[in-house]
Write a protein that holds these residues in place. Structure first.
Motif, PDB file in Angstrom:
ATOM      1  N   GLY A  20       0.829  -1.202   0.000  1.00  0.00           N
ATOM      2  CA  GLY A  20       0.000   0.000   0.000  1.00  0.00           C
ATOM      3  C   GLY A  20       0.861   1.249   0.000  1.00  0.00           C
ATOM      4  O   GLY A  20       2.040   1.211  -0.369  1.00  0.00           O
ATOM      5  N   ALA A  23       4.249   0.986   2.322  1.00  0.00           N
ATOM      6  CA  ALA A  23       5.251   0.026   1.846  1.00  0.00           C
ATOM      7  C   ALA A  23       5.812   0.441   0.482  1.00  0.00           C
ATOM      8  O   ALA A  23       7.031   0.396   0.254  1.00  0.00           O
ATOM      9  N   ALA A  85       1.036 -13.320  -0.949  1.00  0.00           N
ATOM     10  CA  ALA A  85       0.598 -14.093   0.212  1.00  0.00           C
ATOM     11  C   ALA A  85       0.189 -13.149   1.323  1.00  0.00           C
ATOM     12  O   ALA A  85       0.543 -11.965   1.311  1.00  0.00           O
ATOM     13  N   LYS A 143     -12.842  -0.005   0.429  1.00  0.00           N
ATOM     14  CA  LYS A 143     -11.423   0.059   0.764  1.00  0.00           C
ATOM     15  C   LYS A 143     -10.568  -0.510  -0.368  1.00  0.00           C
ATOM     16  O   LYS A 143      -9.499  -0.009  -0.665  1.00  0.00           O
ATOM     17  N   THR A 186     -14.493   9.354   3.194  1.00  0.00           N
ATOM     18  CA  THR A 186     -14.882   8.228   2.325  1.00  0.00           C
ATOM     19  C   THR A 186     -16.385   8.280   2.040  1.00  0.00           C
ATOM     20  O   THR A 186     -16.809   8.205   0.879  1.00  0.00           O
ATOM     21  N   ILE A 293      -3.454  -9.683  12.386  1.00  0.00           N
ATOM     22  CA  ILE A 293      -2.004  -9.933  12.482  1.00  0.00           C
ATOM     23  C   ILE A 293      -1.329  -8.866  13.356  1.00  0.00           C
ATOM     24  O   ILE A 293      -0.395  -9.159  14.115  1.00  0.00           O
ATOM     25  N   VAL A 328       4.660   1.446   9.393  1.00  0.00           N
ATOM     26  CA  VAL A 328       4.279   2.656   8.653  1.00  0.00           C
ATOM     27  C   VAL A 328       2.791   2.596   8.302  1.00  0.00           C
ATOM     28  O   VAL A 328       2.212   1.516   8.191  1.00  0.00           O
ATOM     29  N   CYS A 331      -1.453   1.081  10.099  1.00  0.00           N
ATOM     30  CA  CYS A 331      -1.319   0.131  11.202  1.00  0.00           C
ATOM     31  C   CYS A 331      -0.451   0.694  12.331  1.00  0.00           C
ATOM     32  O   CYS A 331      -0.347   0.099  13.390  1.00  0.00           O
ATOM     33  N   PRO A 338      -4.786   8.628   9.996  1.00  0.00           N
ATOM     34  CA  PRO A 338      -4.453   7.520   9.093  1.00  0.00           C
ATOM     35  C   PRO A 338      -4.746   7.887   7.638  1.00  0.00           C
ATOM     36  O   PRO A 338      -5.790   7.564   7.098  1.00  0.00           O
ATOM     37  N   THR A 339      -3.812   8.603   7.028  1.00  0.00           N
ATOM     38  CA  THR A 339      -4.030   9.018   5.630  1.00  0.00           C
ATOM     39  C   THR A 339      -2.887   8.537   4.734  1.00  0.00           C
ATOM     40  O   THR A 339      -1.804   8.186   5.217  1.00  0.00           O
ATOM     41  N   ALA A 343       1.191   8.012   5.406  1.00  0.00           N
ATOM     42  CA  ALA A 343       1.824   6.721   5.093  1.00  0.00           C
ATOM     43  C   ALA A 343       2.956   6.912   4.085  1.00  0.00           C
ATOM     44  O   ALA A 343       4.043   6.342   4.233  1.00  0.00           O
TER      45      ALA A 343
END
Ligand code: FAD
Ligand code: NAD
Length: 478
Positions: A20, A23, A85, A143, A186, A293, A328, A331, A338-339, A343
């Motif tokens: 995302g 990352a 995965a 999402k 949203t 997770i 990052v 999470c 959280p935008t 990120a």
């Protein structure tokens, strides 16, 4: 067959979870030749989420805002391994991540473990439902690409079913009631796009639904878009009113069935009213919740005990209570909203830090060699020459090590509100400019076009805009 490149044993293994905003902006800036980089994500593409609401009605086609991860990883200087995965568990003690192939096609190997020396968690967040019964069964989220496709199909299904022979007026009214829960950006952006779809296309193709189609936005707080300035909140509410979108503020959804939602509001006498609101389409946009997770990982780390909204990180984005684990994006909890903006900046900063860590490591190695050389130097002149080199390197090392903690720069907030209008709170010098309207809408378009991942995405999005303007949005259900 061509051999797969083997990991270099002299380098550390850096495992990145997710593809995302966080990352991918890390991977974009990272000098991959310094590490054995492994990326694990169930999604083999990057998704430009700001334009996802436009995909729910076909203003933009979803593939235009997706960038295959393979496409951009192949341009990196060193090979990066990608596994499609889901990471199912991180074992911090053992320094391994367990991964599962969750896609429909599975080979003999579909579950394994990936050891790491360094780990970056960028798995984003799940949709929050606050445990409200019926949301997961009957509501649609917004999402992922699949969500947008489901919404697009459901809108058309509701319209076609409403016009089925013999449908009663009440049932028609229910089917054509489009309810959006959550007045954050949203929910607002989706409601605006849906009303646009109705005004410019649906009305023409299906004149019989003209009087009945209706969009309602339900929000628990006293107003929508709480992160925007007061005047833009008022402007949005006024625009929605003109567009005949109903906003129901101070209304909290408590229960969801397949045909209606139950919402609680306060009546004029101060008493609580529980009301049944029938719907055909229900889009649920009430923000973020922790992924399992992440929750499981937090349970392994005592220092994360008091953190509720995500992985608590320090100012260097290190997960508190861990060594060599960073987080990052959505999470991570670093006191920012959280935008995508946050990120992306976190990912880019972390890449710079990893590049510098590798540089530092390299210089320290060179320094160790030089000091040995200095000790063994046969004459004073030779020793002085090596000493000068050491001085030089030490200076470089100090420069390289000069990386301050992560600091977020807020560039502003932007949201599309429908009928070719947008709202923007832009940070300018040390102040803020709030603007709303059609000019802002053109600014919104150009800003998002410039932020698209690749030139390919930019061109595709522009073509989609032109296509839907000329031919109308595609109303076929697939
Ligand atoms: P994501 O971008 O969600 O990426 C998470 C990644 O992790 C994905 O690749 C996912 O497949 C992967 N993943 C999930 N589970 C696992 C697992 N178990 N193992 C491995 N990988 C996993 N923000 C803005 O700033 N501006 C906007 O205009 C804006 N518009 C938005 C519009 C919509 C419709 C939505 C939903 C969000 C919007 N946002 C916007 C918010 C923004 O998209 C998020 O803040 C951003 O995506 C967070 O980035 P991330 O990298 O943390 O997570
Ligand atoms: P959000 O958290 O911003 O808003 C959710 C809203 O739902 C809240 O206002 C909350 O009061 C309401 N709500 C919660 N439970 C409810 C209930 N039971 N009944 C009625 N209302 C209820 O969520 P979002 O809009 O999905 O955004 C998530 C994140 O993504 C935010 O940080 C946002 O800034 C970001 N985002 C930004 C943009 C943009 O900048 N254009 C667009 C989309 C998302």
């Amino acid at each position: 067959p061509e051999e797969q490149p083997q990991p270099d044993p002299s380098k550390k293994t850096l495992v990145v979870l997710g593809t995302g905003w966080g990352a991918v902006s890390l991977l974009k800036k990272l000098d991959c030749e310094n590490y054995n980089v492994i990326v694990v994500s169930p999604r083999n593409y990057f998704l430009f989420t700001p334009l996802l609401p436009s995909c729910t009605v076909g203003t933009i086609e979803h593939r235009s805002i997706m960038e295959p991860i393979r496409n951009f990883l192949r341009h990196k200087k060193a090979a990066v391994k990608y596994y499609e995965a889901e990471a199912t568990k991180i074992d911090y003690e053992k320094r391994v991540v367990y991964i599962n192939d969750e896609s429909p096609i599975k080979g003999d190997a579909s579950a394994t473990e990936v050891p790491f020396d360094m780990l970056v968690i960028g798995v984003g967040a799940e949709n929050a439902t606050f445990g409200i019964p019926g949301v997961r069964e009957h509501g649609l989220f917004l999402k992922e690409v699949g969500d947008a496709q489901r919404i697009r199909n459901r809108i058309m299904d509701c319209c076609e079913t409403a016009t089925f022979k013999g449908q009663s007026p009440d049932e028609m009214k229910r089917l054509l009631h489009m309810v959006v829960v959550g007045g954050g950006p949203t929910g607002v952006e989706f409601a605006g796009e849906l009303q646009d779809f109705f005004n410019s296309d649906l009305k023409k193709w299906l004149p019989e639904i003209k009087e009945t189609f209706h969009v309602t936005l339900v929000e628990a707080l006293p107003n929508v878009l709480p992160m925007f300035s007061k005047q833009l909140i008022e402007y949005t509410e006024k625009t929605f009113k003109e567009e005949t979108i109903t906003i129901r503020t101070k209304t909290m959804v408590k229960n969801v069935t397949d045909r209606y939602i139950e919402a609680e509001s306060t009546g004029p006498d101060g008493k609580k009213i529980l009301e049944k609101i029938p719907y055909g389409l229900l889009v649920w946009a009430t923000g973020n919740a922790l992924r399992p997770i992440v929750k499981d990982f937090m349970d392994q780390i005592p220092a994360q005990k008091d953190s509720r909204r995500g992985l608590a990180v320090n100012e260097y984005l290190v997960v508190k209570g861990c060594d060599n684990v960073w987080a990052v994006g959505d999470c991570a909890v670093a006191n920012y909203a959280p935008t995508a903006q946050v990120a992306a900046q976190e990912g880019a900063w972390l890449a710079r830090m990893f590049n510098q860590m590798a540089r530092t490591h390299q210089i320290e190695g060179e320094l160790a060699v030089l000091s040995e050389k200095q000790e063994k130097a046969p004459s004073k002149e030779a020793r002085d020459a090596v000493f000068a080199e050491i001085k030089d390197l030490q200076k470089r090392l100090r420069r390289v090590k000069q990386i301050g903690p992560f600091e977020y720069t807020h560039n502003g907030s932007l949201a599309y509100i429908g009928s070719e209008k947008a709202v923007a709170d832009i940070s300018w010098l040390s102040g803020n400019i709030a603007s709303g309207g059609t000019l802002t809408y053109f600014f919104w378009r150009s800003a998002y076009i410039s932020m698209c991942f690749s030139t390919r995405n930019r061109i595709l999005v522009c073509i989609d805009w032109v296509k839907s303007k000329i031919f109308g949005r595609d109303v076929s259900r697939v």
